[in-house]
Design an enzyme around this catalytic site. Structure first.
Site, PDB file in Angstrom:
ATOM      1  N   ASN A   7     113.008  38.437   2.369  1.00 48.57           N
ATOM      2  CA  ASN A   7     114.314  38.305   3.021  1.00 48.57           C
ATOM      3  C   ASN A   7     115.351  38.761   1.996  1.00 48.57           C
ATOM      4  OD1 ASN A   7     116.693  37.532   4.188  1.00 48.57           O
ATOM      5  ND2 ASN A   7     116.119  35.398   4.529  1.00 48.57           N
ATOM      6  N   ARG A  90     112.408  40.528   6.826  1.00 43.94           N
ATOM      7  CA  ARG A  90     113.410  40.058   7.781  1.00 43.94           C
ATOM      8  C   ARG A  90     114.515  41.114   7.842  1.00 43.94           C
ATOM      9  NH1 ARG A  90     118.621  36.537   6.710  1.00 43.94           N
ATOM     10  NH2 ARG A  90     119.275  36.306   8.859  1.00 43.94           N
ATOM     11  N   HIS A 180     119.606  34.957  14.462  1.00 42.67           N
ATOM     12  CA  HIS A 180     118.692  33.804  14.338  1.00 42.67           C
ATOM     13  C   HIS A 180     117.546  33.860  15.359  1.00 42.67           C
ATOM     14  CE1 HIS A 180     122.258  31.146  12.766  1.00 42.67           C
ATOM     15  NE2 HIS A 180     121.595  31.665  11.762  1.00 42.67           N
ATOM     16  N   HIS A 208     120.349  26.188  16.681  1.00 49.96           N
ATOM     17  CA  HIS A 208     120.104  26.444  15.250  1.00 49.96           C
ATOM     18  C   HIS A 208     121.409  26.174  14.523  1.00 49.96           C
ATOM     19  CE1 HIS A 208     118.210  28.610  11.770  1.00 49.96           C
ATOM     20  NE2 HIS A 208     119.483  28.560  11.424  1.00 49.96           N
ATOM     21  N   ARG A 241     132.796  30.275   9.217  1.00 54.38           N
ATOM     22  CA  ARG A 241     133.151  31.241  10.276  1.00 54.38           C
ATOM     23  C   ARG A 241     133.843  30.545  11.449  1.00 54.38           C
ATOM     24  NH1 ARG A 241     127.168  33.600  10.689  1.00 54.38           N
ATOM     25  NH2 ARG A 241     126.748  33.134   8.515  1.00 54.38           N
ATOM     26  N   ASP A 283     130.111  22.925   3.371  1.00 52.18           N
ATOM     27  CA  ASP A 283     128.831  22.212   3.449  1.00 52.18           C
ATOM     28  C   ASP A 283     128.983  20.940   4.291  1.00 52.18           C
ATOM     29  OD1 ASP A 283     126.082  22.130   1.498  1.00 52.18           O
ATOM     30  OD2 ASP A 283     126.652  20.279   2.512  1.00 52.18           O
ATOM     31  N   ARG A 285     127.315  18.290   4.523  1.00 54.65           N
ATOM     32  CA  ARG A 285     127.185  16.992   3.826  1.00 54.65           C
ATOM     33  C   ARG A 285     128.513  16.571   3.205  1.00 54.65           C
ATOM     34  NH1 ARG A 285     121.777  18.980   1.023  1.00 54.65           N
ATOM     35  NH2 ARG A 285     123.053  20.818   1.216  1.00 54.65           N
ATOM     36  N   ASN A 335     118.856  17.580   9.972  1.00 54.21           N
ATOM     37  CA  ASN A 335     119.167  16.493   9.029  1.00 54.21           C
ATOM     38  C   ASN A 335     120.372  15.630   9.369  1.00 54.21           C
ATOM     39  OD1 ASN A 335     117.190  16.953   6.815  1.00 54.21           O
ATOM     40  ND2 ASN A 335     118.156  18.966   6.828  1.00 54.21           N
ATOM     41  N   GLU A 384     111.095  30.550   9.892  1.00 60.12           N
ATOM     42  CA  GLU A 384     111.234  31.980  10.181  1.00 60.12           C
ATOM     43  C   GLU A 384     110.229  32.819   9.393  1.00 60.12           C
ATOM     44  OE1 GLU A 384     115.287  30.804   9.449  1.00 60.12           O
ATOM     45  OE2 GLU A 384     115.949  32.493  10.661  1.00 60.12           O
TER      46      GLU A 384
HETATM   47  P1  ADP Z   1     121.483  28.576   6.138  1.00 62.92           P
HETATM   48  O1  ADP Z   1     122.182  28.853   7.425  1.00 62.92           O
HETATM   49  O2  ADP Z   1     122.207  29.087   4.943  1.00 62.92           O
HETATM   50  O3  ADP Z   1     119.995  28.870   6.163  1.00 62.92           O
HETATM   51  P2  ADP Z   1     120.667  25.789   6.237  1.00 62.92           P
HETATM   52  O4  ADP Z   1     119.903  25.934   7.507  1.00 62.92           O
HETATM   53  O5  ADP Z   1     119.927  25.467   5.007  1.00 62.92           O
HETATM   54  O6  ADP Z   1     121.622  27.008   5.963  1.00 62.92           O
HETATM   55  O7  ADP Z   1     121.754  24.642   6.493  1.00 62.92           O
HETATM   56  C1  ADP Z   1     122.707  24.309   5.546  1.00 62.92           C
HETATM   57  C2  ADP Z   1     123.551  23.183   6.118  1.00 62.92           C
HETATM   58  O8  ADP Z   1     122.716  22.047   6.365  1.00 62.92           O
HETATM   59  C3  ADP Z   1     124.654  22.732   5.184  1.00 62.92           C
HETATM   60  O9  ADP Z   1     125.882  22.618   5.864  1.00 62.92           O
HETATM   61  C4  ADP Z   1     124.161  21.358   4.740  1.00 62.92           C
HETATM   62  O10 ADP Z   1     125.209  20.478   4.458  1.00 62.92           O
HETATM   63  C5  ADP Z   1     123.400  20.898   5.946  1.00 62.92           C
HETATM   64  N1  ADP Z   1     122.500  19.811   5.549  1.00 62.92           N
HETATM   65  C6  ADP Z   1     121.426  19.901   4.740  1.00 62.92           C
HETATM   66  N2  ADP Z   1     120.891  18.670   4.523  1.00 62.92           N
HETATM   67  C7  ADP Z   1     121.676  17.784   5.199  1.00 62.92           C
HETATM   68  C8  ADP Z   1     121.672  16.358   5.353  1.00 62.92           C
HETATM   69  N3  ADP Z   1     120.748  15.597   4.776  1.00 62.92           N
HETATM   70  N4  ADP Z   1     122.633  15.802   6.138  1.00 62.92           N
HETATM   71  C9  ADP Z   1     123.570  16.564   6.736  1.00 62.92           C
HETATM   72  N5  ADP Z   1     123.644  17.905   6.616  1.00 62.92           N
HETATM   73  C10 ADP Z   1     122.716  18.512   5.864  1.00 62.92           C
END
Ligand code: ADP
Length: 399
Positions: A7, A90, A180, A208, A241, A283, A285, A335, A384
């Protein structure tokens, strides 16, 4: 049989080596700062790891570092690259040209390059990586392209067209392509497998939710609509975005602030979404933690995103005249139980009921709806890379 999954971005390269005899990941890693400085971090499945700072002026040096990591480092998992049967890439944009994965030959490579007009941040990097693989591993090893857009090629014109003058579609291919797709395909296939029914008999909505977010409606076994569009900017609010919004707000801001199209692109792609509204972070979190601590703008960002997710799900229920199964995947989807609870809580009108205990489980495939819920709701970790490896294996087996 071992498949190497790549990727590649313009300055990064993520990879996995998968043993297809048992579909186990043997090693995975990441090269970063390609073209600037260079570094690799590599992990074998048994926990051994290797990392190094090493100059990577181009993707070729990055692949050389990967070969070292896989074959000679303290975390080596194979004796030589000859043990690898094929490489799966990818590819972000396959336009209307590639409805499915295919073997890469010079003609396919040219077309991926031409599609760079629709994905300037991604396709040119994929082309560099494919060429670097040819240089590093030779012409003999088969390379396969797996497109993020392929799964969405089944959308009907009423779903993929934008209501612009038709000539822009004809001249420039301006339409919805989605993204995606590999993830939506993986999780919807899992729904069919879990339920033990043909996919064509299940109306599925797949969410997703990661840094980038998209929602897809799947009916009669195929994608009938998806939230991402001409680019991954479309749809609903993401980490940085905007998602869909009134374009005249953008031309208004551009006039007020004397901004160019490139400025608008940057603002909408990199400075907006959860980051733009909260001012805290992109992010999830960080933003949800700030919201809990009483930050009003962070709370607004959280509320806006959940509201938009709900509206997309609602519109796809209407578009499909119902829904049987809803899936959450991606970093947030997998998550964030509170997001799932809030969104599903507003779907009670169609009989969605979520079990709080199951919803609190993390990091694994789980049905979070109650036994008497009229709609099945799942958390399904996406994979993926495995889809890319499976497609690659299937294509080289047909050769
Ligand atoms: P990408 O689109 O870059 O592949 P990911 O699928 O890894 O990204 O998702 C990243 C997002 O997931 C971030 O916003 C992150 O805060 C969120 N995330 C990851 N772990 C947790 C968690 N335990 N609780 C809440 N959000 C989470």
């Amino acid at each position: 049989m071992k498949i190497f999954v790549v990727n590649a971005g313009s300055s990064s390269l993520k990879y996995q080596l998968i043993d297809m005899d048992n579909e186990q990941v043997l090693a995975k890693g990441l090269c970063e700062r390609i073209g600037v400085s260079g570094g690799i971090s590599h992990k074998a499945a048994d926990g051994r790891s290797y990392s190094a700072e090493t100059p990577m002026p181009t993707h070729s040096e990055a692949f050389a570092a990967v070969v070292y990591a896989l074959t000679k480092s303290d975390a080596a998992v194979i004796g030589s690259f000859d043990e690898i049967s094929a490489i799966g890439h990818r590819i972000v944009q396959g336009g209307s040209i590639f409805p499915e994965s295919c073997l890469i030959d010079p003609d396919v490579l040219d077309k991926i390059e031409q599609l760079g007009a629709l994905a300037p941040l991604h396709n040119p990097a994929h082309v560099l990586a494919i060429r670097a693989c040819i240089k590093t591993f030779g012409e003999k090893i088969p390379q396969v392209a797996v497109f993020d857009t392929s799964f969405h090629q089944t959308m009907p014109p009423k779903a993929y067209m934008y209501p612009l003058p038709y000539e822009y579609y004809e001249k420039y291919g301006v339409r919805k392509y989605g993204a995606h797709g590999t993830s939506h395909r993986f999780v919807s296939d899992r729904v069919a497998a879990i339920e033990g029914k043909p996919k064509k008999d299940i109306k599925i909505i797949t969410c997703h939710l990661g840094n980038g977010c998209s929602i897809t409606a799947i009916k009669d076994g195929v994608c009938v609509d998806t939230s991402m569009g001409f680019t991954p900017l479309d749809g609903f609010m993401m980490g940085t975005r905007t998602g869909t919004m009134d374009p005249s707000a953008l031309t208004y801001i551009a006039e007020k602030e004397n901004l160019s199209p490139a400025d608008i692109n940057r603002i909408c792609n990199k400075e907006s979404g959860m980051l733009g509204i909260s001012g805290v972070s992109n992010d999830n979190r960080d933003v949800t933690a700030a919201a809990k601590a009483g930050n009003r703008r962070a709370q607004l960002a959280v509320d806006m995103q959940r509201y938009e997710i709900l509206k997309f799900i609602g519109s796809y229920i209407a578009a499909m005249n119902g829904v049987d199964s809803i899936v959450f995947t991606g970093g947030i989807g997998e998550n964030d139980p509170e997001l799932r609870k809030e969104v599903c809580g507003n779907l009670g009108f169609i009989g969605v009921a979520v079990d709080d205990e199951k919803n609190a489980l993390r990091g694994r495939e789980v049905k979070i709806s109650t036994d008497d819920s009229r709609v099945n709701v799942y958390v399904i970790p996406t994979n993926e890379e495995l889809v890319i490896a499976r497609d690659t294996l299937e294509i080289i087996s047909k050769k």
